[in-house]
Design an enzyme around this catalytic site. Sequence first.
Site, short mmCIF file in Angstrom:
data_model
loop_
_atom_site.label_atom_id
_atom_site.label_comp_id
_atom_site.label_asym_id
_atom_site.label_seq_id
_atom_site.Cartn_x
_atom_site.Cartn_y
_atom_site.Cartn_z
CD GLU A 123 -3.11 -0.59 0.06
OE1 GLU A 123 -3.10 0.57 -0.42
OE2 GLU A 123 -3.93 -1.45 -0.30
CB THR A 124 2.02 3.38 2.29
OG1 THR A 124 2.22 2.56 3.46
CG2 THR A 124 0.55 3.73 2.16
#
Length: 336
Positions: A123-124
């Site tokens: 995700e990040t």
Amino acid sequence: MGTFIPLALKAKTKNKVVLGKALGNTPTVKALASRLSAQHQLPKAWVQQKIAAARLLPQVQQMVWPPISPTAKNWQAYRARFLQTQRIQAGVAFAQKYAEELNRAEASYGVPSAYVLGVLGVETFFGQHQGQFKVLDALATLSIAFPKEHPYASERQAFFESELGHHLQQLRGQPSLKKQLGSFAGASGWPQFMPSSIAKFAVDFDGNGRIDLSRSPVDAIGSVAHYFQAYGWQTGMPTHFEVKVNANEADLAALLAPDIVPSWSLAHLQDKGVEVMSASGYAQPLALVQLFNADDPPSYVAGTENFFVITRYNRSSYYALAVIDLGDAVVKALAE
């Protein structure tokens, strides 16, 4: 072949954010404020003031559209984006720093730390890319000015309106969120939760009295594990099995029809020409999952109910398998 542009990648576009005009106190804004204040028990004047001050984001209006030049789905290329040495090394450093919290999350929720690591990495990049759009601006733009020509405009606009309501409710209780940045779709923090997911699944795992998924990786760890548990994670169940597919065309089409939903017994798959590796005695339903590799032959796995749980985070078999493979790679590197 269809297009495949995952949300996690679209959210990381690094072009400079162009700010349009404030939405203002238009009749549309006033009507929206009236609806959301009633639904979320918020002061109408306060809601209207927040939405009216939000800025239109032209880039966000464009990003909800499918790409103009679609590319063929390619599992091997997609996987390679996330199984980079730098991302794995970042995962190892994160896992070492937060080993106690990862173990506590696994003990509390029954979810292996590998898959929490996989989500945060996909995700990040372990918190490095949390998004560049102000969440309030993005959600207000998509609630007020979602492109009417979009084929799913009505349902998507309703979705973002609901998310805006949840975000305003959170902003009312935690004013520091007024500058919170996230993806073009309003997902934020280390785990890129939408506001409704923050409301349902986020936990104060660091025990400081507030939930902060943007600045507390410990809250993010607990929240991802809680998310999976809430969607039915079964402790000890594998995520998937490798397979050899020798089914005829008609049987293969029938086996693939349920997509990622576990629907078939081990015996049924084997009877139809799908050899499931290392699954002797497995008694739960399985899904035959197909992953395209552009012009090369597709890959297949047999997904369990836990595989399906991971797709609740992002309804994509490619995403789920990338989370699994990255998490496993980080755990393997930790042991070396």
